[in-house]
Design a protein around this motif. Structure first.
Motif, PDB file in Angstrom:
ATOM      1  N   VAL A  34       4.855   1.312   5.432  1.00  0.00           N
ATOM      2  CA  VAL A  34       4.195   0.227   5.955  1.00  0.00           C
ATOM      3  C   VAL A  34       3.241   0.842   7.243  1.00  0.00           C
ATOM      4  O   VAL A  34       1.945   0.476   7.396  1.00  0.00           O
ATOM      5  CB  VAL A  34       5.122  -0.589   6.760  1.00  0.00           C
ATOM      6  CG1 VAL A  34       4.557  -1.709   7.729  1.00  0.00           C
ATOM      7  CG2 VAL A  34       6.218  -1.346   5.592  1.00  0.00           C
ATOM      8  N   SER A  35       3.795   1.932   7.803  1.00  0.00           N
ATOM      9  CA  SER A  35       3.082   2.364   9.028  1.00  0.00           C
ATOM     10  C   SER A  35       2.013   3.394   8.604  1.00  0.00           C
ATOM     11  O   SER A  35       0.894   3.463   9.474  1.00  0.00           O
ATOM     12  CB  SER A  35       4.148   3.004  10.029  1.00  0.00           C
ATOM     13  OG  SER A  35       4.581   4.415   9.366  1.00  0.00           O
ATOM     14  N   ASP A  36       2.118   4.047   7.254  1.00  0.00           N
ATOM     15  CA  ASP A  36       1.267   5.140   7.046  1.00  0.00           C
ATOM     16  C   ASP A  36       0.023   4.895   6.094  1.00  0.00           C
ATOM     17  O   ASP A  36      -0.888   5.375   6.019  1.00  0.00           O
ATOM     18  CB  ASP A  36       1.851   6.365   6.695  1.00  0.00           C
ATOM     19  CG  ASP A  36       2.705   7.100   7.745  1.00  0.00           C
ATOM     20  OD1 ASP A  36       2.727   6.729   8.631  1.00  0.00           O
ATOM     21  OD2 ASP A  36       3.290   8.021   7.474  1.00  0.00           O
ATOM     22  N   VAL A  37       0.578   3.924   5.110  1.00  0.00           N
ATOM     23  CA  VAL A  37      -0.344   3.520   3.993  1.00  0.00           C
ATOM     24  C   VAL A  37      -1.120   2.157   4.137  1.00  0.00           C
ATOM     25  O   VAL A  37      -0.430   1.112   4.639  1.00  0.00           O
ATOM     26  CB  VAL A  37       0.415   3.350   2.903  1.00  0.00           C
ATOM     27  CG1 VAL A  37      -0.443   3.065   1.648  1.00  0.00           C
ATOM     28  CG2 VAL A  37       1.145   4.470   2.326  1.00  0.00           C
ATOM     29  N   ASP A  38      -2.352   1.986   4.094  1.00  0.00           N
ATOM     30  CA  ASP A  38      -3.140   1.034   4.077  1.00  0.00           C
ATOM     31  C   ASP A  38      -3.370   0.405   2.648  1.00  0.00           C
ATOM     32  O   ASP A  38      -2.907  -0.813   2.539  1.00  0.00           O
ATOM     33  CB  ASP A  38      -4.620   1.303   4.525  1.00  0.00           C
ATOM     34  CG  ASP A  38      -5.500   0.150   4.520  1.00  0.00           C
ATOM     35  OD1 ASP A  38      -4.958  -1.131   4.853  1.00  0.00           O
ATOM     36  OD2 ASP A  38      -6.968   0.014   4.804  1.00  0.00           O
ATOM     37  N   CYS A  39      -3.673   1.003   1.682  1.00  0.00           N
ATOM     38  CA  CYS A  39      -3.755   0.460   0.176  1.00  0.00           C
ATOM     39  C   CYS A  39      -3.688   1.491  -0.874  1.00  0.00           C
ATOM     40  O   CYS A  39      -4.110   2.694  -0.397  1.00  0.00           O
ATOM     41  CB  CYS A  39      -5.077  -0.448   0.048  1.00  0.00           C
ATOM     42  SG  CYS A  39      -6.515   0.512   0.243  1.00  0.00           S
ATOM     43  N   ILE A  40      -3.272   1.298  -2.170  1.00  0.00           N
ATOM     44  CA  ILE A  40      -3.177   1.964  -3.002  1.00  0.00           C
ATOM     45  C   ILE A  40      -3.883   1.428  -4.185  1.00  0.00           C
ATOM     46  O   ILE A  40      -3.930   0.091  -4.613  1.00  0.00           O
ATOM     47  CB  ILE A  40      -1.571   2.106  -3.316  1.00  0.00           C
ATOM     48  CG1 ILE A  40      -0.883   2.564  -2.397  1.00  0.00           C
ATOM     49  CG2 ILE A  40      -1.595   2.958  -4.884  1.00  0.00           C
ATOM     50  CD1 ILE A  40       0.629   2.599  -2.653  1.00  0.00           C
ATOM     51  N   ILE A  41      -4.894   2.246  -4.955  1.00  0.00           N
ATOM     52  CA  ILE A  41      -5.672   1.519  -5.817  1.00  0.00           C
ATOM     53  C   ILE A  41      -5.632   2.488  -7.030  1.00  0.00           C
ATOM     54  O   ILE A  41      -5.617   3.991  -7.011  1.00  0.00           O
ATOM     55  CB  ILE A  41      -7.122   1.743  -5.485  1.00  0.00           C
ATOM     56  CG1 ILE A  41      -7.384   0.495  -4.285  1.00  0.00           C
ATOM     57  CG2 ILE A  41      -8.247   1.229  -6.526  1.00  0.00           C
ATOM     58  CD1 ILE A  41      -8.822   0.693  -3.767  1.00  0.00           C
TER      59      ILE A  41
END
Length: 210
Positions: A34-41
Motif C-alpha cells: 500500500v505504502s510503496d506501490v502505486d500501480c502494476i502493469i
C-alpha cells in the motif's frame, strides 16, 4: 530502450490488491504494498507463438511487469513475493519519477542501478524461450564484463560468480571503513592485511576489471 516486438504488447493494469490480498504475506509486507506501490502493469507477454519460435522449451511464457513506485527506497521483498508466487518467468521494470530500474528474482532479487529512460536497455536474444529468458536474466543481473565474457558458463554459474564479486566489493568497502576508523595500530594493520587479501581475491576473479 526495451526492444520487444509490438505483438507482445499487453499494457494491462493489474490491481495491486489482487497481489497483497491473495499472496501469503505478513501484515508488514501487505502494508508495504500500500505504502510503496502505486500501480502494476503487465507490459508484455512473450510466448513461443507471438515470437514465432520454431522450437518448444520448458518455459512457456515470460512477462514484463512494470511497477510504478511511490518511493524509490522501496522494500524489495514486494518484488520477490510477486515473482515467487507467479508460475511465469517475470522481468520487472521499476519506475520512480523519471528513474528506471530492471529487476529479476533468481533465488534472490537482482537489480540494476537506477537509470534514465534513455539508458534503459533490454533486448531479446535466443532461439527458444529458455534461451531468451537466460539472456534477459544476464542483462538484468550480471554487471561484470568478466562474467559476461564467459559464454561457456551457464546462467547459474555466471550468477554465482557475480554474487562472489558483489560480496567481495561489499566486504572491501566494509573493511576500508573499519580500517579508517580503527585507532589501535595493531588492529589497523590486521584490517589492512585482510583488505589486501580481499582485493587480491577480487583481482583474481575479475583480472583487473575496472
Amino acid at each position: 530502450m526495451i526492444d520487444f516486438p509490438g505483438n507482445t504488447l499487453v499494457k494491462r493494469r493489474l490491481p495491486k490488491e489482487a497481489f497483497y490480498k491473495h499472496l501469503p504475506l505478513s501484515a508488514a509486507l501487505k502494508s508495504k504494498f500500500v505504502s510503496d506501490v502505486d500501480c502494476i502493469i503487465l507490459e508484455n507477454s512473450l510466448t513461443r507463438k507471438n515470437l514465432n519460435l520454431a522450437k518448444d522449451s520448458e518455459i512457456k511464457e515470460i512477462m514484463l511487469l512494470s511497477i510504478t513506485l511511490k518511493k524509490q527506497n522501496f522494500d524489495g521483498k514486494i518484488v520477490e513475493a510477486i515473482a515467487r508466487q507467479n508460475p511465469h518467468q517475470l522481468i520487472f521494470l521499476l519506475i520512480y519519477g523519471d528513474e528506471f530500474q530492471l529487476a529479476v528474482c533468481q533465488g534472490r532479487l537482482y537489480r540494476t542501478d537506477w537509470m534514465k529512460e534513455k539508458d534503459l536497455s533490454l533486448t531479446l536474444s535466443g532461439n527458444t524461450l529458455d534461451e531468451i529468458w537466460d539472456n534477459l536474466v544476464r542483462q538484468t543481473a550480471i554487471s561484470s564484463k568478466t562474467v559476461l565474457s564467459r559464454e561457456n558458463q551457464t546462467i547459474h554459474e555466471q550468477l554465482k560468480m557475480q554474487d562472489e564479486i558483489n560480496r567481495l566489493h561489499m566486504v572491501i568497502q566494509k573493511t576500508e571503513k573499519a580500517a579508517w576508523k580503527e585507532q589501535q595500530p595493531k588492529k589497523r594493520f590486521e584490517l589492512y592485511t585482510k583488505l589486501q587479501e580481499y582485493k587480491k581475491q577480487l583481482e583474481e576473479i575479475t583480472h583487473g576489471e575496472a
